[in-house]
Design an enzyme around this catalytic site. Structure first.
Site, mmCIF file in Angstrom:
data_model
loop_
_atom_site.group_PDB
_atom_site.id
_atom_site.type_symbol
_atom_site.label_atom_id
_atom_site.label_comp_id
_atom_site.label_asym_id
_atom_site.label_seq_id
_atom_site.Cartn_x
_atom_site.Cartn_y
_atom_site.Cartn_z
ATOM 1 N N ASN A 53 -6.940 -3.778 -4.196
ATOM 2 C CA ASN A 53 -8.050 -3.327 -4.848
ATOM 3 C C ASN A 53 -7.814 -1.950 -5.519
ATOM 4 O O ASN A 53 -8.610 -1.859 -6.603
ATOM 5 C CB ASN A 53 -9.022 -3.005 -3.519
ATOM 6 N N ASP B 113 -1.610 -2.577 -4.084
ATOM 7 C CA ASP B 113 -1.985 -1.212 -3.877
ATOM 8 C C ASP B 113 -0.732 -0.357 -4.324
ATOM 9 O O ASP B 113 -0.057 -0.045 -3.299
ATOM 10 C CB ASP B 113 -2.592 -0.896 -2.650
ATOM 11 N N ASP C 64 0.781 -1.334 0.006
ATOM 12 C CA ASP C 64 -0.148 0.139 -0.070
ATOM 13 C C ASP C 64 0.824 1.205 -0.052
ATOM 14 O O ASP C 64 0.782 2.031 0.754
ATOM 15 C CB ASP C 64 -0.802 -0.182 1.187
ATOM 16 N N HIS D 155 -3.308 -4.001 2.456
ATOM 17 C CA HIS D 155 -4.709 -3.448 2.482
ATOM 18 C C HIS D 155 -5.228 -2.733 3.874
ATOM 19 O O HIS D 155 -5.793 -1.455 3.705
ATOM 20 C CB HIS D 155 -5.817 -4.767 2.579
ATOM 21 N N VAL D 156 -5.032 -3.200 5.094
ATOM 22 C CA VAL D 156 -5.233 -2.471 6.142
ATOM 23 C C VAL D 156 -3.861 -1.417 6.175
ATOM 24 O O VAL D 156 -2.706 -1.902 6.393
ATOM 25 C CB VAL D 156 -5.382 -3.360 7.554
ATOM 26 N N HIS D 157 -4.087 -0.199 6.572
ATOM 27 C CA HIS D 157 -3.093 0.761 6.683
ATOM 28 C C HIS D 157 -2.614 1.090 7.954
ATOM 29 O O HIS D 157 -2.638 1.842 8.631
ATOM 30 C CB HIS D 157 -3.643 2.074 6.153
ATOM 31 N N TYR E 129 -2.079 4.247 -6.233
ATOM 32 C CA TYR E 129 -3.370 4.966 -5.902
ATOM 33 C C TYR E 129 -3.694 5.619 -6.899
ATOM 34 O O TYR E 129 -4.409 6.827 -6.616
ATOM 35 C CB TYR E 129 -3.147 5.529 -4.545
ATOM 36 N N HIS F 47 -11.412 -2.761 7.109
ATOM 37 C CA HIS F 47 -11.345 -3.972 6.411
ATOM 38 C C HIS F 47 -11.658 -5.369 7.453
ATOM 39 O O HIS F 47 -11.182 -6.297 6.932
ATOM 40 C CB HIS F 47 -10.068 -4.119 5.615
ATOM 41 N N HIS G 21 -3.388 -9.713 -0.698
ATOM 42 C CA HIS G 21 -3.493 -8.420 -0.411
ATOM 43 C C HIS G 21 -4.389 -8.063 0.930
ATOM 44 O O HIS G 21 -4.082 -7.393 1.734
ATOM 45 C CB HIS G 21 -4.155 -7.579 -1.524
#
Length: 577
Positions: free
Chosen positions: A330, A292, A265, A452-454, A295, A425, A415
């Site tokens: 995503n 990711d 990400d 995925h999870v920041h 962006y 999420h 991801h």
């Protein structure tokens, strides 16, 4: 060499790394050193043993019985591990040298014991860091910033990046973009910086996205390379040509050491730049990217393509010199009906090739590679994966092909995390857990990395195999055959951090923190690897969560434990050589 963890110190839960293990160890020190040396060892080491290995209510007693020194905690009935330190006699070593080597041996023994006690197999719930970030808002870097500098020269190659090009690490795919005209798709390369003895021919294509038209995207497979060799390569023509280099991995071998970086990400903010620069100082040799990328889908119309271009120039400083192993997230889907763009992963698939055919995958979105002593499987969270789908069928066959005698380290990238205690999420990975977790346990996957999870989170070794919709235990339980699940979705993108964890912290969660950063996994041999998560502490690289990862396969039967015993003996012997 040991576990380094500042979690207890930072959160006020102990006075040092070993504080949480007080009262859980019994220690016996055995040596044939002369009496005066034995007494000196007691005097020097007993404060450490009192601090690290006993409770405040324990009474540590010293017993000198002939040639041996025993340090035994007689009141310790809670001990879960015992250590015996054997110090060989040597007439060639001074007392000072013996003391220093004893400190190293004690550190090794305590580290081993802590791995035995904590490891990643489960236990009480872990730590939720209280660190709060104070600088740098999550906004993208302006396009005119030097981080996105366009290389000089007409039609000069830009956005250069490489990835592994085959199954075993003897090939690379080199990709780049020429902005104005196709130009040659030739890669000249060799083992000398001033002499390119070989050439390889690639392909060129472009694509449109709404009213944006990409530059000319070149992709060239360079194969037949030698292992563990530095290659120099040149792309472009005339005064606009550019030169780079890369290092091939060691040959496939169970004891091949190798250091991977893990980033997810990323985006293109100032925090992203901090992550990337800190990663480049880590000494890691290949990036495992967790999805990711740019962006760019946060933008509209032609700016989507523009931000793919800027991100390609942004990561070139690393990706042109070492492979980035790609997985899609995503933000690569880009299903944008209002612009008439309905082909998923269009930009990503045009720009970032993978060696999927080498592992007999039907899609670039899921594939496998072998590199040094690791077998790496990349899964797609946003492609069909339920029973009988192509990805499900492919993974079933790929896991059967894993040879832990040759590549003992089995690593999975995806991801969406299947274990996640963040509000962001939450439970999104449950369907993939139901599809694949039993395979992860059956084949003893060592570690599963997700993004995925920041934020950052690491689990113990746990599984939830008995749960189903009508019966069974609905809570994860400790499972020594299960992977460690690690979320590294904290690269620095413009969406910001996921700062809301669920409370109470679940028992399976060992450590979690909402900060930007990256990880490294340094494989030392077939049995051990060192893992570090490094927080970007307001622009400074800070090692925050670390542990020793024990290989699942080589720790699973008696013959392999004999190997571990032999290895430990060689390490201890080396201290006194």
């Amino acid at each position: 060499m040991g576990i380094r963890s500042s979690n207890s110190d930072r959160d006020g839960e102990g006075t040092g790394i070993y504080a949480k293990y007080r009262g859980l160890l019994n220690i016996l020190l055995v040596t044939k050193q002369p009496t005066t040396t034995r007494q000196a060892i007691i005097g020097v080491l007993s404060p450490s043993l009192l601090t690290y290995a006993t409770t405040t209510s324990s009474l540590l007693t010293y017993a000198s019985h002939g040639p041996a020194i025993g340090l035994v905690d007689k009141t310790n009935t809670k001990a879960k591990a015992s250590i015996c330190l054997l110090v060989p006699q040597s007439p060639f070593l001074s007392l000072a040298v013996v003391m220093e080597k004893m400190r190293l041996l004690l550190h090794l023994a305590l580290t081993t014991a802590i791995v035995l006690l904590s490891d990643v197999n489960g236990g009480s719930a872990g730590i939720t860091s209280k660190f709060i970030r104070t600088e740098w808002p999550s906004i993208d870097i302006p396009l005119d910033n030097e981080a996105f500098a366009v290389p000089k020269g007409h039609n000069s190659p830009q956005q250069v990046h490489i990835t592994q090009g085959d199954y075993d690490g003897k090939a690379v795919i080199i990709s780049w973009v020429t902005p104005h005209e196709p130009g040659p798709s030739t890669v000249s390369y060799g083992t000398s910086a001033d002499k390119f003895d070989f050439t390889a021919e690639g392909t060129v294509n472009n694509y449109t996205f709404y009213k944006y038209k990409s530059g000319y995207i070149h992709q060239c497979l360079v194969d037949g390379l030698e292992y563990d060799t530095k290659y120099y390569y040149k792309i472009g023509s005339g005064d606009s040509s550019r030169e780079f280099w890369f290092q091939t991995p060691p040959k496939i071998d169970p004891d091949a050491s190798y250091k991977f970086g893990i980033i997810g990400d990323l985006g293109q903010t100032y925090n992203s730049l901090s992550t990337l620069e800190h990663y480049m100082e880590s000494g890691a040799q290949t990036v495992l990217f967790l999805g990711d990328l740019s962006y760019a889908d946060r933008y509209q119309f032609i700016d989507v393509g523009v931000r793919w271009d800027s991100w390609g120039r942004f990561v070139e400083r690393s990706a042109a010199y070492q492979p980035w192993i790609w997985s899609a997230g995503n933000h690569e889907i880009e299903y944008m009906t209002y612009m008439g763009e309905v082909v998923p992963f269009k930009s990503y698939l045009h720009r970032y090739p993978t060696p999927h055919l080498a592992s007999k995958s039907s899609s670039p979105l899921w594939y496998a590679i072998r590199r040094a002593s690791a077998h790496i499987i990349v899964l797609s969270s946003y492609s069909p994966f339920v029973k009988y789908t192509p990805q499900w069928e492919w993974l079933r066959e790929e896991l059967k092909k894993v040879d832990r005698e040759k590549t003992p380290w089995l690593i999975v990238l995806m991801h969406v995390p299947i274990y996640n205690s963040n509000e962001a999420h939450f439970m999104e990975g449950e369907s993939m857990r139901a599809a694949f977790e039993s395979w992860f346990v059956r084949y003893k996957v060592d570690v599963v990395f997700a993004g995925h999870v920041h934020a950052y989170e690491r689990s113990y070794r746990i599984s939830n195999l008995h749960y189903n919709i009508s019966s069974g235990d609905c809570f994860p339980v400790p499972d020594k055959s299960a992977p460690v699940y690690i979320t590294v979705g904290d690269g620095g993108n413009q969406e910001g951090l996921a700062g809301k964890f669920r409370y109470p912290q679940p028992d399976y969660s060992a450590f979690r923190e909402a900060s930007y950063g990256h990880s490294t996994l340094e494989i030392k041999n077939r049995t051990h690897a060192f893992y570090h998560w490094n927080r970007n502490d307001d622009g400074k690289k800070v090692a925050t969560d670390s542990f020793i990862l024990h290989n699942q396969y080589w720790a699973s039967n008696r013959r392999r434990r004999k190997l571990n015993k032999h290895y430990l003996r060689s390490v201890v012997g080396g201290l006194f050589a």
